[in-house]
Design an enzyme around this catalytic site. Sequence first.
Site, mmCIF file in Angstrom:
data_model
loop_
_atom_site.group_PDB
_atom_site.id
_atom_site.type_symbol
_atom_site.label_atom_id
_atom_site.label_comp_id
_atom_site.label_asym_id
_atom_site.label_seq_id
_atom_site.Cartn_x
_atom_site.Cartn_y
_atom_site.Cartn_z
ATOM 1 C CE LYS A 52 -3.762 -2.534 2.049
ATOM 2 N NZ LYS A 52 -4.458 -3.012 3.244
ATOM 3 C CD GLN A 96 -3.330 -4.621 6.377
ATOM 4 O OE1 GLN A 96 -3.207 -3.672 5.615
ATOM 5 N NE2 GLN A 96 -3.945 -5.744 6.019
ATOM 6 C CG ASP A 119 -9.842 -0.673 4.384
ATOM 7 O OD1 ASP A 119 -9.463 -0.936 3.215
ATOM 8 O OD2 ASP A 119 -9.186 -0.972 5.408
#
Length: 278
Positions: A52, A96, A119
């Site tokens: 990422k 995460q 997200d």
Amino acid sequence: MAKIIDGKLISSQIKDELKKEVSALKADGKNVTLAVIQVGNDPASTVYVGNKKKACAYIGIESQAYELPDTTSEEELLQLINRLNQDPHVNGILVQLPLPGQIHEANVIQAISPDKDVDGFHPVSVGRLCIGEKGFVSCTPAGIIQLLKRSEIEIAGKECVVIGRSNIVGKPMSMLLLRENGTVTITHSKTKDLKAVAKRADILIVAIGKPKMIDHEYVKDGAVVIDVGIHRNDDGKLCGDVDYEDVFPLCSAITPVPGGVGPMTIAMLMNNCVEAVR
Ligand code: NDP
């Protein structure tokens, strides 16, 4: 002969488009900044976070890394998220997953401001998707819609069958296909006669987490097959939830593993970061 849907190529096209857009935003005095939080040092998470950061660097998105020890309490993590929610320089916040056992994922997901929820996991983002309002969409299903559109596969009016009903793939996938005017059936482990239901599909999306479970008995002649699954075989090779070789002769189009859905997830995360500024 099936068309192979090249997720690597399509994701790099999207990243190049975003790179141009970010450069134009910068010229306009607007920076895009993503805060990435990792708790603990799970090796798979470290790889995902690294990928990422790399994508951010390529596109010109500034990434702020927060690497916290695995003893971090939920309270400490929530305090950091709260600080980032209020920081006007931070446009997107990503935590995460998975998190260590002492931290409740749902509390963390709900603590992120829906305006920075790149997200797309926050209940407000999910609700917006369900009622057709603009908002962040979970990256993997959003990437699948891009794969279909950029491969000129019509969704409207098609029979779409989604195998799997997880919050991050199956459910948002079904909502997105519905938004594109597909006729959508959601299936799961309690579905009766899955083979017959799957065989109805013009577009079959497979997200079950079972290596090579879907073979020719589940696939209609001429169907488009999208394989979300990702597994490592005993011999170290990657494979999906679909038995690719077995199904290939039947399909009109199919995503390979690797190189299909996988690369799209990060591209769409980058898109969500830019969307936060657009
Ligand atoms: P989950 O384990 O959260 O969900 C799996 C779903 O499949 C569940 O809804 C389950 O049903 C259903 N299922 C399981 N077994 C069967 C069966 N025998 N018949 C019918 N349905 C079944 O998985 P995810 O959605 O998170 O992920 C699915 C796969 O996609 C995994 O391989 C994962 O690694 C991969 N993945 C890949 C991504 C990428 O970027 N390429 C991103 C996210 C996931 P029930 O609800 O009834 O239990």
